[in-house]
Design a protein around this motif. Structure first.
Motif, PDB file in Angstrom:
ATOM      1  N   HIS A 157     -23.722   2.282-111.543  1.00 53.14           N
ATOM      2  CA  HIS A 157     -22.892   3.465-111.608  1.00 53.14           C
ATOM      3  C   HIS A 157     -21.662   3.488-111.559  1.00 53.14           C
ATOM      4  N   PRO A 158     -20.793   4.655-112.152  1.00 51.08           N
ATOM      5  CA  PRO A 158     -19.449   4.551-112.028  1.00 51.08           C
ATOM      6  C   PRO A 158     -19.033   4.653-110.482  1.00 51.08           C
ATOM      7  N   GLY A 247     -17.166  17.090-114.224  1.00 46.44           N
ATOM      8  CA  GLY A 247     -16.319  15.766-114.673  1.00 46.44           C
ATOM      9  C   GLY A 247     -16.460  14.818-113.372  1.00 46.44           C
ATOM     10  N   TRP A 248     -16.675  15.494-112.200  1.00 46.63           N
ATOM     11  CA  TRP A 248     -16.929  14.335-111.232  1.00 46.63           C
ATOM     12  C   TRP A 248     -18.413  13.907-111.079  1.00 46.63           C
ATOM     13  N   SER A 253     -22.899   9.209-111.907  1.00 49.02           N
ATOM     14  CA  SER A 253     -23.974   8.409-112.747  1.00 49.02           C
ATOM     15  C   SER A 253     -23.715   8.565-114.141  1.00 49.02           C
ATOM     16  N   TYR A 254     -23.882   7.458-114.872  1.00 45.29           N
ATOM     17  CA  TYR A 254     -23.499   7.446-116.282  1.00 45.29           C
ATOM     18  C   TYR A 254     -24.288   8.556-117.314  1.00 45.29           C
ATOM     19  N   GLY A 255     -25.674   8.760-116.699  1.00 45.78           N
ATOM     20  CA  GLY A 255     -26.662   9.401-117.146  1.00 45.78           C
ATOM     21  C   GLY A 255     -26.280  10.618-117.250  1.00 45.78           C
ATOM     22  N   TYR A 302     -16.050   4.779-120.355  1.00 45.80           N
ATOM     23  CA  TYR A 302     -16.765   4.335-121.364  1.00 45.80           C
ATOM     24  C   TYR A 302     -16.723   2.869-121.208  1.00 45.80           C
ATOM     25  N   GLU A 303     -15.698   2.395-120.867  1.00 48.84           N
ATOM     26  CA  GLU A 303     -15.748   0.711-120.613  1.00 48.84           C
ATOM     27  C   GLU A 303     -16.988   0.340-119.676  1.00 48.84           C
ATOM     28  N   GLY A 304     -17.018   1.064-118.494  1.00 41.26           N
ATOM     29  CA  GLY A 304     -17.935   0.644-117.526  1.00 41.26           C
ATOM     30  C   GLY A 304     -19.296   0.980-118.127  1.00 41.26           C
TER      31      GLY A 304
END
Length: 414
Positions: A157-158, A247-248, A253-255, A302-304
């Motif tokens: 997860h982020p 945004g938060w 979660s990327y999803g 996006y890198e994550g």
């Protein structure tokens, strides 16, 4: 022909019956196939009770009588209370009680330790003493098989998810007990946010007895569901603030990037092109501010995400067969939304938007199992159609029976 004094059914009975039969067959097929796969290839699905992530275990607990009592009261009074002046706060409190009672079927000890295992976020909290440094180096620790790799959930997860629990710890609310309670309290906000967004309180009793509550108590995804639902609701009123909240959500979660269809429905509420354009601009500005803040602190979303795709296939993503989970995930979804959710599916903008998000997640190959919790932020919106169901008390009984059956037959991991 409509009989005098009676309202025509909103869904043809035959169509509703067909939907339920198909859904039942899907669940049965997924369970049978899961048994066969687990017997022939132990460990292949990494889910002993496939399509649900957990173990078959008939059990009762201290939460059993409370859950049955709450279900009885909601069935008896829920449709009536949905029209009450204080319907929303009553629904919120009842949803919290329902979720806690379901969790207590498995016992207090299991509830308070679910977020403290080696694979969970709280395992990393003591080691995070410098948040800016953590953000700058976060992506370097996502991949597995290195000395300082993040544990499973933190890496997948982020950083916003982990930072939530770090923040609780810093204000003196650390530990598994508070974390689990926090996830339930925030998750239950969806019960208030969804009817406010769709503009129909008739959905309230179905949200209260949401079978997905089995996985809200306690998983971080339950908390994600509450935050995301609040963000969607805010978009319908205050798009800039809603954009900030969503945004938060991207950093929980990327999803949750798949909330875009629901977000578009929310900002389109007034239907005027010029107004909608301004609302979209404000929402994007709010979300961009959050993304920009994280980027300035050293974490690029996006890198994550690209690294997480690699990490996923370093773990359970490889052995879990796509051909099974691409349809078995939908069987798990049936159990999350319950019979009323299935019967209430219709040509509704909220349902279509949630369905598109779920379809994208399913086909991606990055959602193989555990979707009963991962898809909570989307699944809750599929209940929008329950507001139009006839014979509400019968459907509420079906919802309660689904949740109670799952929680008593399976020892879920969340």
């Amino acid at each position: 022909m409509v009989l005098r004094g009676r309202r025509a059914p909103t869904t043809p009975p035959r169509l509703g019956a067909v939907r339920l039969v198909i859904a039942g067959l899907l669940v049965a097929a997924a369970v049978i196939a899961g048994f066969v796969l687990n017997a022939k290839y132990p460990g292949l699905t990494f889910a002993s009770a496939a399509p649900i992530f957990g173990e078959w275990d008939l059990h009762v607990g201290p939460g059993t009588p409370a859950a049955v009592l709450i279900a009885f009261l909601v069935v008896a009074k829920g449709p009536e209370l949905a029209r009450h002046r204080f319907a929303l706060p009553i629904a919120y409190v009842t949803a919290v009680a329902w979720t806690f009672s379901l969790a207590m079927i498995d016992g207090w000890e299991r509830f308070v330790t679910r977020l403290t295992t080696y694979h969970e976020y709280l395992h990393e909290v003591p080691g995070i003493t410098d948040v800016p440094a953590m953000l700058r180096t976060f992506t370097s620790r996502i991949l597995d098989y290195q000395p300082d790799s993040w544990t499973t959930h933190t890496s997948a997860h982020p950083p916003g998810a982990t930072l939530t629990f770090v923040a609780l710890d810093r204000v003196g609310l650390g530990g598994g007990t508070v974390a689990s309670i926090f996830c339930v309290l925030v998750g239950a906000l969806a019960v208030v946010a969804v009817p406010k967004a769709i503009g129909d309180n008739a959905v309230l009793p179905f949200l209260v007895l949401f079978p997905g509550a089995v996985w809200v108590g306690a998983s971080a995804d339950g908390m994600f569901m509450g935050v995301a639902a609040v963000g969607i609701y805010l978009l319908t009123r205050w798009p800039l603030l809603g954009g900030v909240v969503l945004g938060w959500s991207l950093f929980l979660s990327y999803g949750l990037v798949l909330l875009v269809p629901l977000a578009l429905v929310a900002v389109w509420q007034r239907g005027e092109l010029g107004v909608t354009g301004r609302r979209i601009a404000l929402a994007v500005a709010g979300a961009a501010a959050v993304v920009g803040a994280f980027a300035a602190l050293g974490f690029w979303w996006y890198e994550g995400y690209e690294l997480v795709k690699v990490r996923y296939y370093q773990g359970v993503g490889t052995p879990r067969p796509y051909w099974y989970w691409v349809w078995a995930n939908l069987a798990a979804l049936v159990l999350v939304i319950g019979p009323a959710g299935v019967s209430g599916l219709r040509k509704d903008k909220w349902i279509i938007a949630a369905g598109l998000a779920i379809l994208a997640a399913d086909l991606s190959g990055l959602s193989k199992a555990e979707t009963e919790r991962i898809w909570l932020p989307f699944a809750i919106w599929l209940l929008a159609g329950t507001a139009k169901l006839d014979h509400k008390k019968r459907w509420l009984i079906a919802q309660a029976v689904t949740a109670l059956a799952v929680n008593h037959l399976i020892l879920t991991e969340w």
